[in-house]
Scaffold this motif. Structure first.
Motif, PDB file in Angstrom:
ATOM      1  N   ARG A  63       7.885   2.227  15.220  1.00  0.00           N
ATOM      2  CA  ARG A  63       9.076   2.015  14.398  1.00  0.00           C
ATOM      3  C   ARG A  63      10.337   2.439  15.156  1.00  0.00           C
ATOM      4  O   ARG A  63      11.353   1.734  15.138  1.00  0.00           O
ATOM      5  CB  ARG A  63       8.972   2.793  13.092  1.00  0.00           C
ATOM      6  N   GLU A  64      10.268   3.578  15.843  1.00  0.00           N
ATOM      7  CA  GLU A  64      11.422   4.038  16.608  1.00  0.00           C
ATOM      8  C   GLU A  64      11.748   3.076  17.748  1.00  0.00           C
ATOM      9  O   GLU A  64      12.917   2.740  17.979  1.00  0.00           O
ATOM     10  CB  GLU A  64      11.144   5.439  17.170  1.00  0.00           C
ATOM     11  N   GLN A  65      10.725   2.622  18.462  1.00  0.00           N
ATOM     12  CA  GLN A  65      10.943   1.709  19.579  1.00  0.00           C
ATOM     13  C   GLN A  65      11.505   0.372  19.105  1.00  0.00           C
ATOM     14  O   GLN A  65      12.378  -0.227  19.756  1.00  0.00           O
ATOM     15  CB  GLN A  65       9.637   1.491  20.348  1.00  0.00           C
ATOM     16  N   CYS A  66      11.004  -0.104  17.988  1.00  0.00           N
ATOM     17  CA  CYS A  66      11.500  -1.377  17.448  1.00  0.00           C
ATOM     18  C   CYS A  66      12.953  -1.259  17.014  1.00  0.00           C
ATOM     19  O   CYS A  66      13.769  -2.172  17.251  1.00  0.00           O
ATOM     20  CB  CYS A  66      10.627  -1.825  16.276  1.00  0.00           C
ATOM     21  N   MET A  67      13.310  -0.136  16.391  1.00  0.00           N
ATOM     22  CA  MET A  67      14.697   0.053  15.975  1.00  0.00           C
ATOM     23  C   MET A  67      15.613   0.179  17.187  1.00  0.00           C
ATOM     24  O   MET A  67      16.716  -0.385  17.211  1.00  0.00           O
ATOM     25  CB  MET A  67      14.800   1.290  15.084  1.00  0.00           C
TER      26      MET A  67
ATOM     27  N   ALA B  56      13.117  17.127  18.298  1.00  0.00           N
ATOM     28  CA  ALA B  56      12.293  16.016  17.836  1.00  0.00           C
ATOM     29  C   ALA B  56      12.651  14.757  18.610  1.00  0.00           C
ATOM     30  O   ALA B  56      13.699  14.679  19.257  1.00  0.00           O
ATOM     31  CB  ALA B  56      12.510  15.803  16.333  1.00  0.00           C
ATOM     32  N   PRO B  57      11.768  13.732  18.580  1.00  0.00           N
ATOM     33  CA  PRO B  57      12.078  12.482  19.272  1.00  0.00           C
ATOM     34  C   PRO B  57      13.435  11.941  18.853  1.00  0.00           C
ATOM     35  O   PRO B  57      13.791  11.986  17.664  1.00  0.00           O
ATOM     36  CB  PRO B  57      10.946  11.549  18.820  1.00  0.00           C
ATOM     37  N   PRO B  58      14.219  11.460  19.800  1.00  0.00           N
ATOM     38  CA  PRO B  58      15.580  11.017  19.481  1.00  0.00           C
ATOM     39  C   PRO B  58      15.572   9.879  18.471  1.00  0.00           C
ATOM     40  O   PRO B  58      14.763   8.968  18.555  1.00  0.00           O
ATOM     41  CB  PRO B  58      16.133  10.549  20.834  1.00  0.00           C
TER      42      PRO B  58
ATOM     43  N   ASP C  20      -3.669   9.811  16.328  1.00  0.00           N
ATOM     44  CA  ASP C  20      -2.984   8.977  17.310  1.00  0.00           C
ATOM     45  C   ASP C  20      -2.354   7.745  16.675  1.00  0.00           C
ATOM     46  O   ASP C  20      -1.279   7.295  17.086  1.00  0.00           O
ATOM     47  CB  ASP C  20      -3.962   8.553  18.403  1.00  0.00           C
ATOM     48  N   LEU C  21      -3.038   7.204  15.658  1.00  0.00           N
ATOM     49  CA  LEU C  21      -2.472   6.032  14.989  1.00  0.00           C
ATOM     50  C   LEU C  21      -1.215   6.384  14.202  1.00  0.00           C
ATOM     51  O   LEU C  21      -0.258   5.601  14.153  1.00  0.00           O
ATOM     52  CB  LEU C  21      -3.520   5.403  14.065  1.00  0.00           C
ATOM     53  N   LEU C  22      -1.202   7.554  13.572  1.00  0.00           N
ATOM     54  CA  LEU C  22      -0.004   7.973  12.841  1.00  0.00           C
ATOM     55  C   LEU C  22       1.169   8.130  13.806  1.00  0.00           C
ATOM     56  O   LEU C  22       2.302   7.734  13.502  1.00  0.00           O
ATOM     57  CB  LEU C  22      -0.268   9.283  12.099  1.00  0.00           C
ATOM     58  N   TRP C  23       0.883   8.710  14.963  1.00  0.00           N
ATOM     59  CA  TRP C  23       1.940   8.825  15.958  1.00  0.00           C
ATOM     60  C   TRP C  23       2.374   7.440  16.444  1.00  0.00           C
ATOM     61  O   TRP C  23       3.570   7.180  16.634  1.00  0.00           O
ATOM     62  CB  TRP C  23       1.468   9.669  17.133  1.00  0.00           C
ATOM     63  N   SER C  24       1.420   6.556  16.678  1.00  0.00           N
ATOM     64  CA  SER C  24       1.751   5.209  17.155  1.00  0.00           C
ATOM     65  C   SER C  24       2.629   4.469  16.152  1.00  0.00           C
ATOM     66  O   SER C  24       3.572   3.767  16.540  1.00  0.00           O
ATOM     67  CB  SER C  24       0.470   4.413  17.409  1.00  0.00           C
ATOM     68  N   ALA C  25       2.336   4.618  14.863  1.00  0.00           N
ATOM     69  CA  ALA C  25       3.149   3.961  13.836  1.00  0.00           C
ATOM     70  C   ALA C  25       4.578   4.488  13.867  1.00  0.00           C
ATOM     71  O   ALA C  25       5.554   3.717  13.803  1.00  0.00           O
ATOM     72  CB  ALA C  25       2.535   4.175  12.457  1.00  0.00           C
ATOM     73  N   HIS C  26       4.706   5.821  13.989  1.00  0.00           N
ATOM     74  CA  HIS C  26       6.040   6.413  14.060  1.00  0.00           C
ATOM     75  C   HIS C  26       6.777   5.949  15.312  1.00  0.00           C
ATOM     76  O   HIS C  26       7.948   5.541  15.257  1.00  0.00           O
ATOM     77  CB  HIS C  26       5.920   7.944  14.051  1.00  0.00           C
ATOM     78  N   GLU C  27       6.099   6.007  16.446  1.00  0.00           N
ATOM     79  CA  GLU C  27       6.735   5.647  17.703  1.00  0.00           C
ATOM     80  C   GLU C  27       7.087   4.162  17.742  1.00  0.00           C
ATOM     81  O   GLU C  27       8.144   3.772  18.273  1.00  0.00           O
ATOM     82  CB  GLU C  27       5.815   6.008  18.872  1.00  0.00           C
TER      83      GLU C  27
END
Length: 690
Positions: A448-452, A30-32, A439-446
């Protein structure tokens, strides 16, 4: 696939293949996940991980309370608060104790109290209360522990100096007790200028010290203004205890019976030692302060504290440092292993300084920035401005940059309000889930990960803001192009944006924008129902007057256009100012009037009364209400009531302030601002015929 270009970047990037791989993968592929926080360490000049998996204490150098806090102070403490929010929201993080000192005895305090003919402790107590009020208004959480110098003089500071004298790390002179840098280096084998990590060449250290003292601001020299090089055994020695001067109000019985008070640098070392005795074995691991404290204050802190650790080791008859005196001994060989320094604040390209008279107090900033919008939050605007640049570097404060920060925060609020309006709208769950939602659900997840990851990477606020605004743009485009969209997708976007705002410490004004409409609760109109009623009555009167004028002459299109212009003005200005958007040209959905309008973000241009709710910053929420108290007061009482109450000490015959509450003269800059406020108030009274 919907694509919207913003700054030549596609807002909707196809994530189908990535999304499918992620759904089909197991936990190992899964994404790190974001790692723990890494923060730049000024001591080692490197990026290092904070050990958040175990408890530790953090010490912040607090204010010297001789004058009101300015935006330079605010920037440092807002960044400390952002760091605290990040640390406390880390998964499985151990508890962290935040400690801050207040310097309530100092050369500047004694001078200010003498100038104002007031007891120094009374002055420092009042200004400390103002400082906490300002920090509350700036949405900065208070530390867990506050230590004041006067509370620790007899119990810890005097014994600290005595121990250094007894072990040969200090020497007594006519005007006080001094720390011997050469003895410290000889006995411990360590270099005095540890932050520079430049070796132990004493001549080089002296040259560097002279250069830094010449370039540093008044904070580095005014603290030791009574110390003369002729009385020091060596140029680098610094004062631990100051002998009482004639007429000084504050005095303690010091080492060897010397009457006086502590030097500047000794206080933090002694108070950290005092708190360490209460919380052991939890170590002090992080020390925070402004970059102007880098030298000499923090350099001297380290030297005298490591000397004290050596004293304790000698007293115990072994080479192990007592953990009570070396707070981080269980984690690192350094006294305190990690040091964080915040950069200077500049005003129009020049460093903010009291000597240059270009500083802006927190009170002035809040007063000048508050508006009547229920979403007005000068504290959140300032926080957004802070996080868009590195905490380590200098930052320039301008009105243009603050306006840009406010506009970007309002973009976030507009999305949150619109999202809640769509979520609460009846019959909006009939849309079919599509690739756009995927795509929006993925964007929201990504996002949040990028911001963290950005925050965990030395609090990279620029990347954080960019990723957050990109998600807001995608969400806003989705709401416009999908007839409201699917509730579940909007809720994911809404929750993600709110959580990210909370992660950096925004107030409820931002984080909970639009939530008052949930569960069909009554709409809260800015200013209340009376404002809405007045707007409708005034609109009707304007329309009627225009129509009556048209009856007196022959019917023509000019008067029809006038009526339409009045209608447009009411729609674009009057109703939007109180948070109502009229939906001209859109048909109703269920036959009721609700479909003809919807709530929106007030533009703040109206002059209505509003009530702001901010649980985390009650002082800021009171600004609007205190301003309202001034609307009808006589001119001569304008600066004595409401938001100005308690801010000034003396006034001229017309009621215009001449002296601040701390006894200082009202600056030319402030006089100009106050004059503009008074002129605006005078015009308002004249318009009302008072």
């Amino acid at each position: 696939m919907i694509v919207c270009i913003r700054n030549k970047r596609p807002l909707f990037v196809s994530a189908r293949s990535v999304w499918r791989r992620w759904l089909a993968s197991d936990a190992t592929t899964a994404p790190p996940q974001p790692t723990s926080l890494h923060l730049y360490n000024s001591l080692t000049a490197s990026l290092e991980r904070l050990p958040t998996d175990q408890p530790f204490a953090c010490y912040t150098c607090g204010p010297t309370v001789y004058a009101p806090a300015h935006l330079g102070h605010a920037r440092t403490y807002v960044w400390v608060d952002i760091l605290r929010c990040i640390l406390e929201q880390q998964p499985s993080a151990a508890p962290i104790l935040f400690v801050m000192n207040v310097t309530d005895v100092d050369d500047k305090i004694l001078k200010a109290s003498s100038d104002q003919s007031i007891d120094p402790l009374t002055l420092s107590s009042r200004l400390e209360s103002e400082f906490w009020r300002d920090m509350d208004a700036m949405n900065v959480q208070r530390p867990h522990v506050v230590v004041r110098v006067t509370d620790y003089v007899d119990s810890h500071i005097v014994p600290f100096v005595k121990d250094l004298l007894r072990h040969g790390y200090a020497h007594e002179q006519e005007d006080g007790v001094y720390f011997s840098v050469s003895e410290y280096e000889r006995k411990t084998g360590k270099t005095y200028l540890q932050f520079r990590r430049g070796g132990g060449d004493s001549k080089r250290d002296c040259r560097l010290m002279e250069q830094q003292q010449g370039q540093s601001d008044a904070s580095a020299t005014e603290q030791d203004e009574s110390i003369t090089n002729q009385r020091q055994q060596q140029q680098r020695d610094f004062c631990l205890w100051k002998r009482q001067k004639h007429g000084e109000a504050l005095v303690w019985n010091g080492p060897n019976g010397m009457p006086g008070r502590p030097g500047w640098h000794i206080e933090c070392s002694a108070m950290i030692r005092a708190v360490q005795e209460e919380i052991q074995p939890v170590p002090f691991y992080l020390h925070i302060g402004g970059v102007d404290l880098h030298f000499p204050h923090h350099t001297n802190e380290i030297a005298q504290s490591e000397a004290m650790a050596a004293c304790c080791s000698s007293d115990h008859g072994n080479n192990n440092v007592d953990s009570r005196q070396s707070p981080a001994s269980t984690i690192s060989d350094h006294w305190i292993p990690h040091w964080m320094h915040t950069g200077h604040l500049h005003i129009d390209g020049m460093k903010m300084s009291k000597s240059l008279k270009n500083f802006v107090t927190v009170q002035d900033y809040l007063l000048d920035s508050a508006t009547n919008s229920p979403f007005s939050s000068p504290a959140d605007d300032f926080r957004w401005w802070c996080i868009q640049s590195s905490y380590r570097g200098p930052s320039t404060f301008t009105q243009l940059q603050m306006e840009q920060a406010r506009d970007q925060r309002m973009k976030v609020i507009r999305f949150l309000v619109s999202a809640q309006e769509c979520i609460n709208k009846p019959g909006n769950n009939a849309c079919k889930w599509s690739s756009i939602d995927r795509d929006l659900l993925w964007s929201a997840h990504e996002t949040r990960e990028q911001c963290m990851r950005a925050l965990y990477n030395d609090m990279d606020g620029m990347t954080f803001c960019r990723e957050l605004l990109d998600l807001v743009d995608k969400g806003a485009t989705y709401l416009k192009q999908s007839n409201g969209g699917i509730v579940e997708t909007i809720q994911v976007l809404d929750r993600t944006v709110r959580k990210l705002c909370a992660m950096i410490g925004f107030s409820d004004i931002t984080c909970r924008a639009g939530l008052q409409a949930r569960h069909a609760a009554p709409l809260i109109v800015a200013g209340g129902e009376r404002v809405l009623l007045d707007a409708m009555v005034n609109f009707r009167a304007s329309v009627r007057a225009a129509a009556m004028g048209g009856l007196k002459i022959e019917k023509d299109s000019a008067h029809a256009r006038e009526i339409l212009e009045l209608c447009d003005d009411a729609r674009d200005n009057t109703f939007r100012a109180i948070g109502i958007e009229l939906l001209d040209g859109e048909s109703t959905t269920n036959g009721n009037n609700l479909s003809l309008w919807r709530p929106c973000v007030p533009d703040g241009s109206g002059d209505q009364e509003v009530t702001m709710n901010n649980n985390r910053a009650p002082a800021e929420a009171n600004v609007g209400r205190r301003q309202d108290e001034l609307r009808n007061v006589p001119v001569e009482m304008f600066f004595k009531m409401g938001v100005y109450e308690g801010r000034f000490l003396e006034y001229d015959s017309d009621g215009f302030p001449t002296t601040n509450a701390d006894g200082s003269e009202v600056s030319i800059r402030l006089r100009k601002k106050l004059q503009k406020k008074l002129e605006k108030h005078t015009r308002r009274l004249l318009d009302k015929g008072q």
